[in-house]
Design a protein around this motif. Structure first.
Motif, PDB file in Angstrom:
ATOM      1  N   UNK A 269       1.145   6.962  -6.649  1.00  0.00           N
ATOM      2  CA  UNK A 269      -0.209   7.388  -7.010  1.00  0.00           C
ATOM      3  C   UNK A 269      -0.937   6.317  -7.828  1.00  0.00           C
ATOM      4  N   UNK A 270      -0.808   5.058  -7.372  1.00  0.00           N
ATOM      5  CA  UNK A 270      -1.441   3.932  -8.067  1.00  0.00           C
ATOM      6  C   UNK A 270      -2.373   3.142  -7.150  1.00  0.00           C
ATOM      7  N   UNK A 271      -2.668   3.693  -5.996  1.00  0.00           N
ATOM      8  CA  UNK A 271      -3.525   3.000  -5.040  1.00  0.00           C
ATOM      9  C   UNK A 271      -4.957   2.929  -5.566  1.00  0.00           C
ATOM     10  N   UNK A 272      -5.579   1.769  -5.376  1.00  0.00           N
ATOM     11  CA  UNK A 272      -6.974   1.536  -5.760  1.00  0.00           C
ATOM     12  C   UNK A 272      -7.210   1.599  -7.266  1.00  0.00           C
TER      13      UNK A 272
ATOM     14  N   UNK B 297       2.018   1.621 -16.053  1.00  0.00           N
ATOM     15  CA  UNK B 297       2.245   2.768 -15.179  1.00  0.00           C
ATOM     16  C   UNK B 297       3.188   2.443 -14.026  1.00  0.00           C
ATOM     17  N   UNK B 298       3.087   1.235 -13.484  1.00  0.00           N
ATOM     18  CA  UNK B 298       3.942   0.912 -12.342  1.00  0.00           C
ATOM     19  C   UNK B 298       5.407   0.855 -12.773  1.00  0.00           C
TER      20      UNK B 298
ATOM     21  N   UNK C  87       0.828  -1.209   0.000  1.00  0.00           N
ATOM     22  CA  UNK C  87       0.000   0.000   0.000  1.00  0.00           C
ATOM     23  C   UNK C  87       0.860   1.255   0.000  1.00  0.00           C
ATOM     24  N   UNK C  88       1.934   1.246   0.796  1.00  0.00           N
ATOM     25  CA  UNK C  88       2.821   2.410   0.829  1.00  0.00           C
ATOM     26  C   UNK C  88       3.491   2.654  -0.506  1.00  0.00           C
ATOM     27  N   UNK C  89       3.927   1.594  -1.153  1.00  0.00           N
ATOM     28  CA  UNK C  89       4.559   1.693  -2.474  1.00  0.00           C
ATOM     29  C   UNK C  89       3.579   2.267  -3.494  1.00  0.00           C
TER      30      UNK C  89
END
Length: 267
Positions: free
Chosen positions: A15-18, A28-29, A8-10
């Motif tokens: 800005x890729x959470x959820x 994107x990652x 989750x922190x990563x």
């Protein structure tokens, strides 16, 4: 920390959470990882302890911002994607730079299967590496002005290639053999401890941004854009520190920069 907290922190930092876990997410990652977390041999040069377990990689790369190279960056990404439920496999590769040589297995990549297609993800090769997933099908994968592909050379040997001056240039080659963490430990140990290893003998660092690649090699700092490349000679410890911290976001102290600069001048 628990794995889910680190994942989750990563993702939050990038800005890729959820986000929906689709191919756009994978693209994107990779792009955001290489633009945020520096490729670097700084830890090796400063004698940092460099374990490869997931928590250590997270703290070293994400929290402490010390950078790292393939066994670190691709190890971290592998753990993130595996925790998210993707089908991932690790492979080791030989860095050949377009030569017909047989060096050791000193590079690590991640293979992912998505919708019955396989893609190589590599966030740990440095300034020449891809910032996109590259298809195993041989189809060219385009990232802005750069074009990558994976081509089969000898039977069972696959080359990661980039188009340079109108011809494809092989960065490294790999085989689809079975590898595990113990193989990574061996390659990693050589890469940061052996007196002949590239990372032991060269201070390197890089960030690959969307329209700009920033790269350090010993006492030269390169900024490459579509319009050309600017090369800056590094003449002082203070200048080196400003580049590492301000341009590449690698967190070193001024005292550590003094150590690095002194060693560079002695070599």
């Amino acid at each position: 920390m628990q794995n889910n907290e680190m994942v989750e922190g990563y993702l939050q930092l990038l800005d890729l959470l959820n986000r929906k876990l689709d191919f756009e997410f994978l693209s994107d990652v990779v792009a955001r990882h290489v633009a945020t977390f520096a490729f670097s041999s700084v830890g090796c040069w400063l004698g940092d302890n460099l374990p490869l377990d997931f928590e250590s990689l997270y703290h070293r790369i994400v929290v402490k911002r010390r950078g790292g190279y393939c066994f670190e960056h691709n190890g971290l990404l592998y753990g993130i994607l595996e925790d998210l439920g993707f089908s991932v496999t690790l492979y080791l590769a030989r860095v050949i730079y377009n030569q017909d040589t047989h060096p050791g297995l000193t590079h690590r990549i991640t293979m992912i299967e998505y919708e019955k297609e396989r893609y190589a993800l590599d966030v740990g090769f440095g300034p020449l590496g891809p910032r996109i997933p590259v298809s195993m099908s041989g189809v060219e994968s385009q990232d802005g002005e750069k074009i990558f592909r994976i081509a089969e050379g000898r039977t069972g040997e696959y080359h990661m290639q980039v188009l340079k001056k109108g011809a494809f240039f092989s960065l490294y080659r790999f085989e689809l053999a079975r590898y595990g963490q113990s193989d990574c430990e061996l390659g990693h140990f050589y890469s940061h401890r052996h007196p002949d290893a590239a990372f032991v003998n060269n201070l390197v660092a890089a960030l690959i941004l969307e329209n700009e690649t920033r790269s350090l090699r010993n006492l030269e700092y390169w900024v490459t854009q579509q319009s050309g490349t600017q090369i800056q000679k590094i003449c002082s410890s203070e200048q080196l520190w400003r580049i590492l911290v301000g341009e590449l976001d690698i967190q070193v102290t001024e005292k550590e920069s003094d150590q690095l600069f002194e060693r560079l001048n002695a070599s």
